[in-house]
Scaffold this motif. Sequence first.
Motif, PDB file in Angstrom:
ATOM      1  N   TYR A  20       0.891  -1.158   0.000  1.00  0.00           N
ATOM      2  CA  TYR A  20       0.000   0.000   0.000  1.00  0.00           C
ATOM      3  C   TYR A  20       0.934   1.214   0.000  1.00  0.00           C
ATOM      4  O   TYR A  20       1.159   1.853   1.030  1.00  0.00           O
ATOM      5  CB  TYR A  20      -0.918  -0.015   1.221  1.00  0.00           C
ATOM      6  CG  TYR A  20      -1.843  -1.214   1.234  1.00  0.00           C
ATOM      7  CD1 TYR A  20      -3.119  -1.141   0.684  1.00  0.00           C
ATOM      8  CD2 TYR A  20      -1.425  -2.424   1.781  1.00  0.00           C
ATOM      9  CE1 TYR A  20      -3.955  -2.252   0.678  1.00  0.00           C
ATOM     10  CE2 TYR A  20      -2.253  -3.538   1.775  1.00  0.00           C
ATOM     11  CZ  TYR A  20      -3.513  -3.442   1.223  1.00  0.00           C
ATOM     12  OH  TYR A  20      -4.342  -4.535   1.210  1.00  0.00           O
ATOM     13  N   VAL A  21       1.489   1.476  -1.170  1.00  0.00           N
ATOM     14  CA  VAL A  21       2.550   2.466  -1.323  1.00  0.00           C
ATOM     15  C   VAL A  21       1.992   3.734  -1.961  1.00  0.00           C
ATOM     16  O   VAL A  21       1.416   3.683  -3.056  1.00  0.00           O
ATOM     17  CB  VAL A  21       3.697   1.902  -2.186  1.00  0.00           C
ATOM     18  CG1 VAL A  21       4.709   2.988  -2.517  1.00  0.00           C
ATOM     19  CG2 VAL A  21       4.368   0.735  -1.461  1.00  0.00           C
ATOM     20  N   THR A  22       2.130   4.841  -1.276  1.00  0.00           N
ATOM     21  CA  THR A  22       1.714   6.128  -1.830  1.00  0.00           C
ATOM     22  C   THR A  22       2.602   6.445  -3.028  1.00  0.00           C
ATOM     23  O   THR A  22       3.828   6.479  -2.909  1.00  0.00           O
ATOM     24  CB  THR A  22       1.823   7.230  -0.775  1.00  0.00           C
ATOM     25  OG1 THR A  22       0.975   6.873   0.325  1.00  0.00           O
ATOM     26  CG2 THR A  22       1.392   8.568  -1.333  1.00  0.00           C
ATOM     27  N   ALA A  23       1.990   6.658  -4.174  1.00  0.00           N
ATOM     28  CA  ALA A  23       2.777   6.749  -5.412  1.00  0.00           C
ATOM     29  C   ALA A  23       2.396   7.952  -6.262  1.00  0.00           C
ATOM     30  O   ALA A  23       2.456   7.900  -7.488  1.00  0.00           O
ATOM     31  CB  ALA A  23       2.610   5.458  -6.221  1.00  0.00           C
ATOM     32  N   GLU A  24       1.986   9.056  -5.632  1.00  0.00           N
ATOM     33  CA  GLU A  24       1.658  10.245  -6.402  1.00  0.00           C
ATOM     34  C   GLU A  24       2.899  10.774  -7.116  1.00  0.00           C
ATOM     35  O   GLU A  24       4.006  10.736  -6.572  1.00  0.00           O
ATOM     36  CB  GLU A  24       1.101  11.369  -5.505  1.00  0.00           C
ATOM     37  CG  GLU A  24      -0.259  11.060  -4.910  1.00  0.00           C
ATOM     38  CD  GLU A  24      -0.149  10.520  -3.503  1.00  0.00           C
ATOM     39  OE1 GLU A  24       0.921   9.966  -3.178  1.00  0.00           O
ATOM     40  OE2 GLU A  24      -1.120  10.639  -2.738  1.00  0.00           O
ATOM     41  N   LYS A 117      12.715   2.623  -5.235  1.00  0.00           N
ATOM     42  CA  LYS A 117      11.573   2.723  -6.154  1.00  0.00           C
ATOM     43  C   LYS A 117      10.327   3.211  -5.423  1.00  0.00           C
ATOM     44  O   LYS A 117       9.573   4.046  -5.946  1.00  0.00           O
ATOM     45  CB  LYS A 117      11.319   1.355  -6.784  1.00  0.00           C
ATOM     46  CG  LYS A 117      10.031   1.239  -7.581  1.00  0.00           C
ATOM     47  CD  LYS A 117       9.798  -0.201  -8.011  1.00  0.00           C
ATOM     48  CE  LYS A 117       8.435  -0.381  -8.642  1.00  0.00           C
ATOM     49  NZ  LYS A 117       8.157  -1.812  -8.977  1.00  0.00           N
ATOM     50  N   TRP A 118      10.104   2.711  -4.226  1.00  0.00           N
ATOM     51  CA  TRP A 118       8.897   3.037  -3.476  1.00  0.00           C
ATOM     52  C   TRP A 118       9.067   4.254  -2.574  1.00  0.00           C
ATOM     53  O   TRP A 118       8.102   4.656  -1.904  1.00  0.00           O
ATOM     54  CB  TRP A 118       8.478   1.839  -2.622  1.00  0.00           C
ATOM     55  CG  TRP A 118       7.995   0.655  -3.411  1.00  0.00           C
ATOM     56  CD1 TRP A 118       7.451   0.671  -4.661  1.00  0.00           C
ATOM     57  CD2 TRP A 118       8.002  -0.710  -2.982  1.00  0.00           C
ATOM     58  NE1 TRP A 118       7.116  -0.603  -5.035  1.00  0.00           N
ATOM     59  CE2 TRP A 118       7.438  -1.477  -4.022  1.00  0.00           C
ATOM     60  CE3 TRP A 118       8.424  -1.369  -1.822  1.00  0.00           C
ATOM     61  CZ2 TRP A 118       7.286  -2.862  -3.946  1.00  0.00           C
ATOM     62  CZ3 TRP A 118       8.273  -2.743  -1.741  1.00  0.00           C
ATOM     63  CH2 TRP A 118       7.708  -3.476  -2.790  1.00  0.00           C
ATOM     64  N   LEU A 119      10.264   4.813  -2.493  1.00  0.00           N
ATOM     65  CA  LEU A 119      10.560   5.931  -1.599  1.00  0.00           C
ATOM     66  C   LEU A 119      10.250   5.578  -0.142  1.00  0.00           C
ATOM     67  O   LEU A 119       9.533   6.291   0.565  1.00  0.00           O
ATOM     68  CB  LEU A 119       9.795   7.192  -2.012  1.00  0.00           C
ATOM     69  CG  LEU A 119      10.217   7.845  -3.329  1.00  0.00           C
ATOM     70  CD1 LEU A 119       9.381   9.087  -3.603  1.00  0.00           C
ATOM     71  CD2 LEU A 119      11.698   8.197  -3.318  1.00  0.00           C
ATOM     72  N   VAL A 120      10.806   4.454   0.304  1.00  0.00           N
ATOM     73  CA  VAL A 120      10.649   4.010   1.693  1.00  0.00           C
ATOM     74  C   VAL A 120      11.876   4.427   2.490  1.00  0.00           C
ATOM     75  O   VAL A 120      13.009   4.183   2.074  1.00  0.00           O
ATOM     76  CB  VAL A 120      10.473   2.484   1.780  1.00  0.00           C
ATOM     77  CG1 VAL A 120      10.382   2.039   3.239  1.00  0.00           C
ATOM     78  CG2 VAL A 120       9.237   2.037   1.018  1.00  0.00           C
ATOM     79  N   ASP A 121      11.654   5.043   3.625  1.00  0.00           N
ATOM     80  CA  ASP A 121      12.726   5.383   4.550  1.00  0.00           C
ATOM     81  C   ASP A 121      13.025   4.152   5.406  1.00  0.00           C
ATOM     82  O   ASP A 121      12.329   3.884   6.383  1.00  0.00           O
ATOM     83  CB  ASP A 121      12.307   6.569   5.422  1.00  0.00           C
ATOM     84  CG  ASP A 121      13.387   7.007   6.384  1.00  0.00           C
ATOM     85  OD1 ASP A 121      14.426   6.322   6.483  1.00  0.00           O
ATOM     86  OD2 ASP A 121      13.194   8.037   7.059  1.00  0.00           O
ATOM     87  N   MET A 122      14.056   3.398   5.046  1.00  0.00           N
ATOM     88  CA  MET A 122      14.347   2.144   5.729  1.00  0.00           C
ATOM     89  C   MET A 122      14.865   2.336   7.152  1.00  0.00           C
ATOM     90  O   MET A 122      14.934   1.369   7.915  1.00  0.00           O
ATOM     91  CB  MET A 122      15.345   1.320   4.920  1.00  0.00           C
ATOM     92  CG  MET A 122      14.782   0.755   3.629  1.00  0.00           C
ATOM     93  SD  MET A 122      13.258  -0.236   3.844  1.00  0.00           S
ATOM     94  CE  MET A 122      13.821  -1.557   4.944  1.00  0.00           C
ATOM     95  N   GLU A 123      15.219   3.567   7.506  1.00  0.00           N
ATOM     96  CA  GLU A 123      15.617   3.832   8.880  1.00  0.00           C
ATOM     97  C   GLU A 123      14.408   3.954   9.794  1.00  0.00           C
ATOM     98  O   GLU A 123      14.553   4.013  11.012  1.00  0.00           O
ATOM     99  CB  GLU A 123      16.442   5.125   8.959  1.00  0.00           C
ATOM    100  CG  GLU A 123      17.741   5.076   8.189  1.00  0.00           C
ATOM    101  CD  GLU A 123      18.666   3.980   8.677  1.00  0.00           C
ATOM    102  OE1 GLU A 123      18.845   3.881   9.908  1.00  0.00           O
ATOM    103  OE2 GLU A 123      19.190   3.219   7.845  1.00  0.00           O
TER     104      GLU A 123
END
Length: 318
Positions: A20-24, A117-123
Amino acid sequence: MLTEKIKLYEDRDNVTLTTYVTAEEGEMRQQGKRPAILICPGGGYFSCSDREAEPVALRFVSMGYHAFVLRYSTYDDGKNTFPDLSRPVVPKEDTKHPAPVRDIGKAMLYIREHAKKWLVDMERVAVCGFSAGAHNSAMYSVYWNSPLLTEYFGVEANMLKPAAIILGYTLSDYTFMEKFEMNEMDTAFFKGSNTAYLGEPEPSEEKLREVSPALNVTEHTPPTFLWATSADAMVPVQHSLRMAHALADQKVPFELHIFEEGDHGLSLATQATAISKKMINKDASKWIELAECWLEKRFALDLPEKTEFERMMELQQH
């Protein structure tokens, strides 16, 4: 929103990660990388509840986070069914411990692989679970940096590190369940669940201690948010209290909320997740708002004080 169901193992259909990735692509892209919540539904290690999956993910998305639902290894092989507990449950090798907790590690590595790709902050990735899913999440919170996961995946511990843990009506101490008086139906459920999760209805004390997160908390356990109800007749509230006590002993930051009323398995405790009126509880439903406030201390989006447009308008006014 990018919504996709992904098989985490090529040869298995029963362990999936739903995004459920915000992808605007427009102005919202200016927010940059977002924190994420990895959700583990409950179901007694027999199945993964739909009620503790997508509706919860969408609620976290509404806070500004990416969300992922992990359907980890369970006895029903992903069919969302329960076995006939009037008969002995036959153990399955590929779904019992440590498969479920390793599935969380697999999901974390998959999210990390696609983070750019998904712009996830892994921290800033939290693991959130309910009931058995909360137990699985708590297991991950105490074993993420152990050989059980690091050696299995052949990675450094920092690749698997969660930033926070959210536990809803968790089971945290299997040795306590041995002492807790249960009715005939609950006894059958837990013996069946033990077989599904540990391969036998009455595991050894050593095995029970191994899978009791409250007995394995260390200073490396991430900050934790816990909530439960004192009226829970299936998983006694003492499990949340024992986990909180263990966190306090190790000086791990935590927040604990116990609501007076409410049955086991409330999920959001609103009509969004209810299939009967008993699953709606106005007081207990406040847990998600409390969790939102708690997360904002750690997961607030890194936003500028003003947008470029606002700054440009101010310059023009002067």
